[in-house]
Design an enzyme around this catalytic site. Structure first.
Site, PDB file in Angstrom:
ATOM      1  N   CYS A  54      33.046  49.200  41.666  1.00 48.11           N
ATOM      2  CA  CYS A  54      33.706  49.074  42.965  1.00 48.11           C
ATOM      3  C   CYS A  54      34.649  50.226  43.276  1.00 48.11           C
ATOM      4  CB  CYS A  54      34.465  47.749  43.044  1.00 48.11           C
ATOM      5  SG  CYS A  54      35.775  47.603  41.815  1.00 48.11           S
ATOM      6  N   ASP A  56      37.616  50.704  42.016  1.00 46.24           N
ATOM      7  CA  ASP A  56      39.023  50.377  41.786  1.00 46.24           C
ATOM      8  C   ASP A  56      39.507  51.045  40.502  1.00 46.24           C
ATOM      9  OD1 ASP A  56      38.865  48.833  44.006  1.00 46.24           O
ATOM     10  OD2 ASP A  56      39.049  46.891  42.987  1.00 46.24           O
ATOM     11  N   CYS A  80      41.574  47.164  45.944  1.00 46.32           N
ATOM     12  CA  CYS A  80      41.756  46.112  46.933  1.00 46.32           C
ATOM     13  C   CYS A  80      42.990  45.278  46.608  1.00 46.32           C
ATOM     14  CB  CYS A  80      40.518  45.230  46.980  1.00 46.32           C
ATOM     15  SG  CYS A  80      40.253  44.301  45.449  1.00 46.32           S
ATOM     16  N   CYS A 130      38.125  41.988  39.342  1.00 43.65           N
ATOM     17  CA  CYS A 130      39.461  42.592  39.428  1.00 43.65           C
ATOM     18  C   CYS A 130      40.331  42.166  38.255  1.00 43.65           C
ATOM     19  CB  CYS A 130      40.125  42.204  40.749  1.00 43.65           C
ATOM     20  SG  CYS A 130      39.280  42.855  42.210  1.00 43.65           S
TER      21      CYS A 130
END
Length: 326
Positions: A54, A56, A80, A130
């Protein structure tokens, strides 16, 4: 910013209030400098970790005192809001623990700490990665401090990172419960319940192991074992000893010795091995054995012990067996 201003409908309800609060106002966002570390006589650890799936990334700062205790922590995040909230909670869980204790914190600990109530997930399944990133950056920081590889902290092959379910656990659950579908695996283990990347190829993140493949391979192993077991039952169990081939007789004798004779010999420090099994011209089956351990050279090896072995084989297999020590 209020919760309703961010997203609407059912998706909004999939995020906890704690996640919303921490993404807007993280407690531990910031940096720690070497000057601060020196002032507190602590070691500064800086660890970076990123999720290729992603984009991140998170940077973790620890101040660790002389007793391995993390006395302060901060983080910076490119990602995010869920990544920010997970990183913030991750730092909170680390502070006050030793490095050795902190490395035991998992992504599930982070996600559960972000829940508003114990039974409702803090984030939707597709955002569980996450909290995985938060778990991984802890391992990275610990590896730097302790001088180890990150892999040293993971003794199992993890298939589902979201739920921290290992390959061995999935295989064992399939076998013990005779599972036949991925849905059943998920019900028993939670593997595949969140981001679903581990279910099959084509998800948002490539995996080495997928549930569909593990299920297929394990079921194949189980079926192969069952076929072999059933074949052995037919091969030996449905035949009289006299009807067996020499190979079948050898297997049957081996089994009886393991079940009824060897335990008796081992109790006295002895043992035996089968040298050969032959069909004799007089219609008997000769079993050639060699004594081992305390049985070797024992006075009863050719009398009482030999009689007991032969009697056991007669009782369980056939009176047409003759045992010959060599």
């Amino acid at each position: 910013m209020g919760k309703s201003e961010l997203v609407g409908g059912a998706l909004w309800d999939a995020y906890s209030n704690k996640v919303a609060q921490r993404m807007d106002n993280p407690t531990y966002l910031g940096v720690i400098t070497q000057e601060e570390a020196d002032a507190k006589n602590a070691k500064l650890i800086i660890a970076d970790y990123g999720a290729e799936s992603c984009g991140d990334a998170v940077r973790l700062y620890w101040l660790v005192d002389q007793n391995d205790v993390i006395i302060e922590g901060k983080f910076k995040s490119f990602g995010c809001g869920t990544a920010i909230a997970s990183s913030d909670m991750m730092v909170e869980l680390c502070v006050g623990k030793t490095v050795q204790e902190a490395v035991k914190i998992t992504n599930l600990d982070v996600e559960k700490a972000l829940r508003d109530d114990p039974d409702t997930p803090a984030v939707p399944g597709q955002k569980m990665h996450c909290s995985v990133m938060a778990y991984d950056v802890i391992k990275k920081a610990a590896s730097i401090y302790l001088g180890k590889d990150m892999e040293d902290f993971e003794s199992e092959i993890i298939v589902c990172e979201c739920a921290r379910v290992s390959l061995s656990t999935i295989k064992e659950v399939i076998r013990l419960n005779d599972l036949k579908s991925v849905e059943e695996i998920t019900n028993y283990t939670k593997a595949g319940a969140f981001c679903k990347s581990c279910v099959k190829a084509g998800g948002h993140e490539a995996k080495e192991y997928y549930l569909v493949d593990i299920l297929r391979d394990t079921r194949l192993e189980m079926e192969t074992e069952n076929l072999k077991e059933n074949a052995e039952k037919v091969e030996i169990g449905d035949l009289s000893f006299e009807e067996m081939t020499i190979v079948q007789k050898s297997k049957a004798i081996d089994k009886m010795i393991d079940l009824h004779i060897r335990p008796m010999l081992l109790m006295d420090g002895g043992d035996l091995e089968i040298i050969d099994v032959q069909n004799a011209q007089d219609g008997l089956t000769d079993v050639f054995i060699r004594y081992k351990g305390a049985c070797h050279g024992c006075a009863s090896a050719s009398t009482g012990t030999l009689y007991a072995i032969e009697h056991t084989l007669h009782e369980h297999l056939s009176p047409q067996i003759r045992v010959l020590p060599v």
